[in-house]
Design an enzyme around this catalytic site. Structure first.
Site, short mmCIF file in Angstrom:
data_model
loop_
_atom_site.label_atom_id
_atom_site.label_comp_id
_atom_site.label_asym_id
_atom_site.label_seq_id
_atom_site.Cartn_x
_atom_site.Cartn_y
_atom_site.Cartn_z
N GLU A 172 0.84 -1.20 0.00
CA GLU A 172 0.00 0.00 0.00
C GLU A 172 0.87 1.25 0.00
OE1 GLU A 172 -2.61 -0.24 3.35
OE2 GLU A 172 -3.71 -1.97 2.58
N HIS B 48 -7.98 1.32 2.04
CA HIS B 48 -7.83 0.93 3.45
C HIS B 48 -8.62 1.88 4.37
CE1 HIS B 48 -4.94 -1.42 6.25
NE2 HIS B 48 -6.09 -1.20 6.87
#
Length: 630
Positions: free
Chosen positions: A490, A513
């Site tokens: 990420e 997220h």
């Protein structure tokens, strides 16, 4: 206690958090349509005077003219001030009581509201020097005693001179007139008190800047309510943690630094050297290498549910207690899962994207209600269980699988294996942690167990789904829709590009997220985690720590509390007891709890002890960390 040191305190914005005349103005002007305008004028006059740019007598006359106050307004003012004594002054009440013979309040404020406050801290009324109001026959405040030395510009210096104190004189205040006592040669040192307000022009003139009374007492090696000034506890908060957490930690007195993004291992290893408390979310990894440099770190807060980004064993060996927020964002994740199940079942995502491209895709093809569909939940913890209840209320048949035996809620059905669950359900959602054994539990084999046309959600950890296998099964039609909120890799910040094989695939919802990223969840986390950290720092309590033995401890009066963290090996507690016995120390309370790695013992002892005791306890073999709490 007799001493050759004398302590002179200002009152407004030092002993109390506020300027009393400002508050009196607010009280007296209640209901007045010009209240805000007048109040601002009063505050501007106060600040101009405190910075040394207006004579005190002139500022006093201007403020009193604006007040329109009455004697009856003093009672609510005193009540307000009583509740707004500076936090570190409240904490160190014992200092005022112990040194009452040597403490003076010298203020340009007024005795009418100062004496009732400070006498509750043991300060003698004859040691309070301040102005006095003049009232008319109806009780209105019409002026002040102009013969009082403190109504003039050099009043504080003249009062100190008249006291003829034989010893060292320390002045603690926030304004220009406090500094002038030192400048006139009547004090040894001037401490600029910044707990409530900072005036840059005053900081430049100070011998020391003291962000709290704790700092002043620590510098002068005097009795304090705590072992170490809270302003010297450095806090580093990463990854845009909710500002409520920063506010709470600052109000506690900590020195807080904010960094908006995650840090990589090298950067964090460098930045953590002087940090006592670290706050992170999910992207920052606290590794053994990072912890090698964390010699001052005492607590780590994970402002999220998971702690897989933290080397918990290395934290134990370093004596660092870790706290997270296991339940604070549960509802937010559950609501997101419900929304995405409905969106994917109806194909809303692709229809919406089509509309943005000018396409009118009106059709019932591959559009279904969720009622009557089978939902499979892998991981029946707090999120999975709450999702189970809400999904059942929508009419779904719920099945679940968990490695640990969990009681079914409602009419949910427990499956004996993940394979059994995958073969039964229409929708599968993952709510597991990121432990190594959960890596790629949804892989090519798992996809083969699923029914055709399955919908998959992963709002747990990026490592639990094989992304390449997921892409293949979306493209071949085995998976009709997916919602993925977490990824193996990420971006560290919003400025980095998100790279994934899943981009552009049909009926796939990708989110950054944000399962727990609601205002409500972040506020809950920002309240919960700091509270646990502060409780640990203040009392030694480790309730809800994920890596320390859990102990719930009360605050203690009239004793010292010692905290000893050690490797869990035989004989340490006996050595602690022997050292205390050798020094004739009376133990008034002792608490011990262990896990497989460390032992955690709290010892409450009588106030009187020798510093040699502390050194001996620190020197016990297998000691990880020793700390005097208070």
């Amino acid at each position: 206690m007799k001493s050759d040191k004398y302590f002179v305190f200002d009152f407004d914005s030092t002993f109390t958090k506020v300027e009393a005349l400002d508050i009196l103005c607010e009280i007296s002007l209640k209901g007045n349509p010009e209240k805000d305008n007048i109040l601002k004028q009063v505050q501007d006059i106060t600040n101009t005077c405190m910075e040394g740019n207006l004579s005190f007598r002139e500022s006093l006359e201007k403020r009193l003219a604006l007040l329109n106050a009455h004697k009856e307004h003093l009672t609510p003012l005193i009540d307000y001030l009583r509740e707004n004594v500076s936090v570190s002054f409240k904490r160190n009440r014992e200092f005022f009581e112990t040194y009452s013979d040597n403490i003076y309040i010298i203020s340009n404020g007024f005795k009418s509201f100062i004496v009732p406050i400070v006498k509750e801290y043991g300060i003698k009324e004859p040691h309070v020097f301040a102005n006095e109001f003049e009232f008319d026959e109806e009780g209105n405040i019409v002026g002040y005693d102009q013969n009082n030395l403190l109504s003039g510009d050099d009043g504080k210096s003249q009062i100190i001179k008249s006291l003829d104190l034989h010893g060292d004189v320390y002045v603690i205040g926030d304004g220009y007139n406090d500094y002038k006592i030192k400048a006139a040669g009547f004090a040894n040192k001037f401490y600029a008190f910044t707990e409530n307000i900072e005036r840059q022009s005053i900081l430049e003139k100070a011998d020391h800047i003291t962000p709290s009374l704790d700092e002043f007492l620590y510098l002068n090696k005097m009795n304090t309510a705590i072992s170490y000034p809270k302003n010297r506890i450095n806090v580093l908060l990463l990854e845009n943690i909710h500002p409520d957490a920063e506010k709470k930690l600052r109000e506690e007195g900590y020195n807080v630094e904010i960094h908006p993004a995650a840090m990589d291992e090298e950067e964090l290893a460098e930045r953590i050297k002087n940090v006592s408390i670290l706050g992170i979310r999910s992207k920052t990894h606290v590794t053994e290498k990072v912890l090698e440099n964390a010699n001052r770190l005492i607590a780590l807060g994970a402002f999220c549910i998971g702690t897989n980004q933290i080397d918990l064993v290395a934290c134990q060996k370093k004596g660092v207690a870790v706290f997270n927020a296991p339940y604070s964002n549960t509802r937010s994740v559950v609501e997101m899962a419900i929304a995405e199940i409905i969106f994917l079942m109806r194909g809303f995502h692709d229809k919406s994207m089509g509309m943005h491209q000018g396409k009118w895709l009106k059709s019932a093809s591959n559009s279904n209600e969720v009622r009557g569909k089978k939902l499979g939940i892998i991981g029946y913890g707090s999120i999975g269980a709450q999702l189970s209840v809400l999904a059942e209320n929508l009419g779904m048949d719920v099945y679940y699988y968990d490695l640990i035996e969990k009681l079914a809620l409602g009419n949910a059905t427990k499956c004996n294996s993940m394979e059994e669950l995958l073969g039964l359900v229409d929708v599968v959602t993952l709510h597991v942690d990121g432990r190594a054994s959960n890596k790629k539990i949804i892989d090519a084999y798992a996809f083969r167990q699923m029914k055709d046309g399955m919908i998959l959600l992963n709002l747990s950890r990026g490592s639990v789904v094989d992304i390449e296998a997921l892409k293949e099964n979306i493209e071949n039609g085995k998976i009709r829709g997916a919602a993925i909120d977490v990824f193996p890799e990420e971006p560290k910040s919003n400025d980095e590009e998100f790279i994934s094989e899943l981009r552009g695939l049909p009926n796939v919802i990708l989110s950054p997220h944000v399962g727990g990223s609601t205002l409500e969840a972040q506020e809950n986390i920002a309240d919960f985690v700091p509270n646990k950290i502060m409780e640990y720092v203040n009392t030694g309590s480790t309730t809800n720590s994920v890596n320390f033995p859990n102990l719930q401890l009360p605050l203690l009066q009239n004793a010292h509390r010692l905290m000893h963290i050690h490797m869990n090996v035989p004989g340490v507690l006996a050595k602690i007891s022997n050292i205390l016995a050798e020094h004739n120390i009376n133990v008034v309370g002792q608490y011990l709890k262990t896990n497989e790695t460390i032992g955690y013992v709290i010892i409450d002892i009588d106030k009187a002890y020798d510093d040699a005791v502390i050194q001996a306890l620190k020197s016990i073999d297998n000691t990880i960390r020793f700390r005097v709490l208070y």
